[in-house]
Design an enzyme around this catalytic site. Structure first.
Site, PDB file in Angstrom:
ATOM      1  N   GLY A   1       2.393   2.002  10.848  1.00 25.38           N
ATOM      2  CA  GLY A   1       3.244   3.124  10.584  1.00 25.38           C
ATOM      3  C   GLY A   1       4.013   3.270  12.208  1.00 25.38           C
ATOM      4  O   GLY A   1       4.797   4.436  12.173  1.00 25.38           O
TER       5      GLY A   1
ATOM      6  N   SER B   1       3.138  -2.331  10.141  1.00 26.03           N
ATOM      7  CA  SER B   1       4.276  -2.638  10.707  1.00 26.03           C
ATOM      8  C   SER B   1       4.787  -3.767  10.339  1.00 26.03           C
ATOM      9  O   SER B   1       5.788  -4.248  11.076  1.00 26.03           O
ATOM     10  CB  SER B   1       4.637  -2.172  12.217  1.00 26.03           C
ATOM     11  OG  SER B   1       4.325  -1.063  12.661  1.00 26.03           O
TER      12      SER B   1
ATOM     13  N   GLU C   1      -5.889  -4.774  10.377  1.00 21.80           N
ATOM     14  CA  GLU C   1      -4.975  -3.842  10.508  1.00 21.80           C
ATOM     15  C   GLU C   1      -5.178  -3.212  11.889  1.00 21.80           C
ATOM     16  O   GLU C   1      -5.899  -1.839  11.857  1.00 21.80           O
ATOM     17  CB  GLU C   1      -4.919  -2.804   9.444  1.00 21.80           C
ATOM     18  CG  GLU C   1      -4.236  -3.384   8.224  1.00 21.80           C
ATOM     19  CD  GLU C   1      -3.890  -2.541   7.190  1.00 21.80           C
ATOM     20  OE1 GLU C   1      -2.790  -2.792   6.543  1.00 21.80           O
ATOM     21  OE2 GLU C   1      -4.278  -1.283   6.916  1.00 21.80           O
TER      22      GLU C   1
ATOM     23  N   HIS D   1      -9.438   1.207   4.245  1.00 21.41           N
ATOM     24  CA  HIS D   1      -8.336   1.471   5.117  1.00 21.41           C
ATOM     25  C   HIS D   1      -8.705   2.531   6.401  1.00 21.41           C
ATOM     26  O   HIS D   1      -9.507   3.475   6.287  1.00 21.41           O
ATOM     27  CB  HIS D   1      -7.210   1.947   4.320  1.00 21.41           C
ATOM     28  CG  HIS D   1      -5.927   1.974   4.983  1.00 21.41           C
ATOM     29  ND1 HIS D   1      -5.677   2.782   5.990  1.00 21.41           N
ATOM     30  CD2 HIS D   1      -4.833   1.102   4.997  1.00 21.41           C
ATOM     31  CE1 HIS D   1      -4.565   2.590   6.045  1.00 21.41           C
ATOM     32  NE2 HIS D   1      -3.962   1.423   5.887  1.00 21.41           N
TER      33      HIS D   1
ATOM     34  N   ASN E   1       0.815  -1.098   0.115  1.00 20.54           N
ATOM     35  CA  ASN E   1      -0.079  -0.030   0.018  1.00 20.54           C
ATOM     36  C   ASN E   1       0.841   1.162   0.201  1.00 20.54           C
ATOM     37  O   ASN E   1       1.225   1.505   0.915  1.00 20.54           O
ATOM     38  CB  ASN E   1      -0.870  -0.046   1.250  1.00 20.54           C
ATOM     39  CG  ASN E   1      -1.642   1.096   1.353  1.00 20.54           C
ATOM     40  OD1 ASN E   1      -1.888   2.046   0.530  1.00 20.54           O
ATOM     41  ND2 ASN E   1      -2.259   1.498   2.776  1.00 20.54           N
TER      42      ASN E   1
ATOM     43  N   LYS F   1       0.019   4.291  -0.275  1.00 22.52           N
ATOM     44  CA  LYS F   1      -0.515   5.663   0.176  1.00 22.52           C
ATOM     45  C   LYS F   1      -0.220   6.848  -0.750  1.00 22.52           C
ATOM     46  O   LYS F   1      -0.187   6.607  -1.971  1.00 22.52           O
ATOM     47  CB  LYS F   1       0.049   5.757   1.704  1.00 22.52           C
ATOM     48  CG  LYS F   1      -0.134   4.573   2.601  1.00 22.52           C
ATOM     49  CD  LYS F   1       0.042   4.709   4.053  1.00 22.52           C
ATOM     50  CE  LYS F   1      -0.083   3.148   4.647  1.00 22.52           C
ATOM     51  NZ  LYS F   1      -0.212   3.306   6.191  1.00 22.52           N
TER      52      LYS F   1
ATOM     53  N   GLU G   1      -7.137   4.786   7.536  1.00 20.02           N
ATOM     54  CA  GLU G   1      -6.875   6.321   7.066  1.00 20.02           C
ATOM     55  C   GLU G   1      -7.930   6.935   6.240  1.00 20.02           C
ATOM     56  O   GLU G   1      -8.170   8.010   6.312  1.00 20.02           O
ATOM     57  CB  GLU G   1      -5.381   6.286   6.278  1.00 20.02           C
ATOM     58  CG  GLU G   1      -4.367   5.972   7.333  1.00 20.02           C
ATOM     59  CD  GLU G   1      -3.024   5.590   6.880  1.00 20.02           C
ATOM     60  OE1 GLU G   1      -2.643   5.410   5.487  1.00 20.02           O
ATOM     61  OE2 GLU G   1      -2.335   4.953   7.551  1.00 20.02           O
TER      62      GLU G   1
END
Ligand code: PGA
Length: 243
Positions: free
Chosen positions: A164, A203, A158, A91, A10, A12, A93
């Site tokens: 991250g 991660s 996730e 996701h 991904n 991003k 985000e």
């Protein structure tokens, strides 16, 4: 029989024209026995799909409607037309940063599948939810409310707090969650629920990939930061192929 593993990158909001060479390096080195995909910014999808024909390029989001007055959004058939073969939906985000609801995520999955895109549907809990002992209940409820009527290709677990950050849940916690999610998928889809690939994301790195892939019901990974270079991504792909 175990599902064939999928390792999806991904990217991003990373990547420009000069990233195509890295995508070519990654695509050229994929070993047998594992599926690999890169979900790219929309601006790179068509160029990447032309540069690595036969390699799976995907998008990171899609609109829930097939067409209409939605400034800045992309329809599933447009992603497909650009060369995408899959798309991430839900996701965290997007859920957090763009206030996407479970219902919207479900609509996105339905529209993507109607346009022949494979779907990676993401779910995950916050750190507060895990601390409160509510991780499995929260993620199960999110899954139930987000899943489309037909089984998607993949669901990615996730944990938001692992994305991250360099932190991951214990292998026991990953196993507990994946087993719970498998149960929900089978309850909803029957046999087709066994074939939904359950990815872990958050991660994932070359140093922890093998142990994560060794957990029961982990059928691959959704990888952010470590998918940006062949040097980091390919060892993860190889770990999946060897697991
Ligand atoms: P990360 O991101 O691997 O950089 O933690 C994972 C993701 O957001 O899909």
């Amino acid at each position: 029989m175990a599902n064939r593993k999928l390792v999806a990158g991904n990217w991003k909001m990373h990547g420009t024209a000069d990233s195509i060479a890295e995508i070519v390096r990654i695509a050229a080195a994929v070993p047998a026995g594992v599926d690999v995909a890169l979900c790219l910014p929309a601006t790179l999808i068509e160029r990447a799909a032309r540069a690595v024909p036969g390699f799976a390029i995907g998008g990171q989001d899609v609109h829930g409607e097939a067409k209409g007055a939605f400034t800045g959004d992309l329809a599933a058939h447009q992603l497909h037309d650009a060369g995408a073969r899959l798309v991430i939906v839900g996701h965290s985000e997007r859920r957090d940063g763009h206030r996407e609801s479970d219902g919207q995520v479900r609509a996105k999955a339905i529209s993507a599948m109607a346009a022949a895109l494979d779907v990676i549907l993401c779910v995950g809990e916050s750190f507060a939810e895990r601390e409160a002992g509510r991780a499995v209940a929260t993620v199960s409820a999110q899954l139930d409310a987000s899943l489309p009527p037909a089984a998607p290709d993949a669901v990615a677990y996730e944990p938001i707090w692992a994305i991250g950050t360099g932190r991951i849940p214990s292998l026991e916690d990953i196993g507990e969650m994946h087993s719970a999610l498998r149960g929900r998928l089978v309850a909803l889809y029957g046999e087709a629920g066994v074939a939904v690939r359950l990815l872990y994301g958050g991660s994932v790195k070359p140093s922890n990939a093998a142990e994560i892939f060794g957990v029961a019901d982990v059928d691959g990974a959704l990888v952010g930061g470590a998918s940006l270079t062949a040097a980091d991504f390919l060892p993860i792909v190889v770990a999946a192929a060897n697991s």
